[in-house]
Scaffold this motif. Sequence first.
Motif, short mmCIF file in Angstrom:
data_model
loop_
_atom_site.label_atom_id
_atom_site.label_comp_id
_atom_site.label_asym_id
_atom_site.label_seq_id
_atom_site.Cartn_x
_atom_site.Cartn_y
_atom_site.Cartn_z
N LEU A 160 0.81 -1.22 0.00
CA LEU A 160 0.00 0.00 0.00
C LEU A 160 0.85 1.27 0.00
O LEU A 160 0.50 2.25 -0.66
CB LEU A 160 -0.96 -0.01 1.20
N GLU A 161 1.95 1.26 0.71
CA GLU A 161 2.80 2.47 0.78
C GLU A 161 3.32 2.86 -0.61
O GLU A 161 3.37 4.04 -0.94
CB GLU A 161 3.97 2.22 1.75
N THR A 162 3.68 1.89 -1.41
CA THR A 162 4.15 2.17 -2.77
C THR A 162 3.03 2.78 -3.60
O THR A 162 3.24 3.74 -4.35
CB THR A 162 4.68 0.88 -3.43
N VAL A 163 1.83 2.23 -3.46
CA VAL A 163 0.69 2.72 -4.23
C VAL A 163 0.34 4.15 -3.83
O VAL A 163 0.04 4.99 -4.69
CB VAL A 163 -0.53 1.79 -4.04
N ILE A 164 0.40 4.46 -2.56
CA ILE A 164 0.09 5.82 -2.11
C ILE A 164 1.09 6.81 -2.70
O ILE A 164 0.70 7.88 -3.19
CB ILE A 164 0.04 5.88 -0.57
N ARG A 165 2.37 6.45 -2.72
CA ARG A 165 3.36 7.34 -3.34
C ARG A 165 3.13 7.45 -4.85
O ARG A 165 3.22 8.53 -5.42
CB ARG A 165 4.78 6.85 -3.05
N LEU A 166 2.79 6.35 -5.50
CA LEU A 166 2.49 6.38 -6.93
C LEU A 166 1.35 7.36 -7.21
O LEU A 166 1.46 8.20 -8.12
CB LEU A 166 2.12 5.00 -7.46
N CYS A 167 0.28 7.28 -6.46
CA CYS A 167 -0.88 8.14 -6.69
C CYS A 167 -0.50 9.61 -6.52
O CYS A 167 -0.92 10.46 -7.32
CB CYS A 167 -2.02 7.75 -5.76
N ARG A 168 0.29 9.92 -5.52
CA ARG A 168 0.72 11.30 -5.29
C ARG A 168 1.59 11.80 -6.46
O ARG A 168 1.35 12.87 -7.01
CB ARG A 168 1.48 11.40 -3.96
N GLU A 169 2.58 11.01 -6.85
CA GLU A 169 3.47 11.42 -7.93
C GLU A 169 2.74 11.47 -9.28
O GLU A 169 3.03 12.32 -10.13
CB GLU A 169 4.69 10.50 -7.99
#
Length: 129
Positions: A26-35
Amino acid sequence: MQEHGSFKIEVIDQTLIIKCFDAWNLETVIRLCREYKEHVESIKDKPWGCLVDLSQWELSTPDMWDEINKLNEWGNINNQKYEAVICSMSLQQVLMEDSHTALTNVETNFCDNIEQAYDWLNSVGVLKI
């Protein structure tokens, strides 16, 4: 929690290109969505496309899909018109097709390789490679 998996994002012409690697949490996905949103800011004044390359992606934890659905809804209201997706396994395509029900204003094309994806995005006018 520490991120698992990675991605690369770049903008070429009116296209956001995302290359996904390894297994995500989930942490990777949250950063992906932000970027993702940060990169789209520079192109969302005109119709744009997205190329999602999953050929080196190994899936993710199930909690990722809520975040991806929110991102797809965001794309709908921020001028996204096209999405090319490259899958390396049939399960990826099934999961992506499910998540794309939220992309009501977006035409999606599943491709076998990067060349097919580039050709299609070029044919719809958002990528000039």
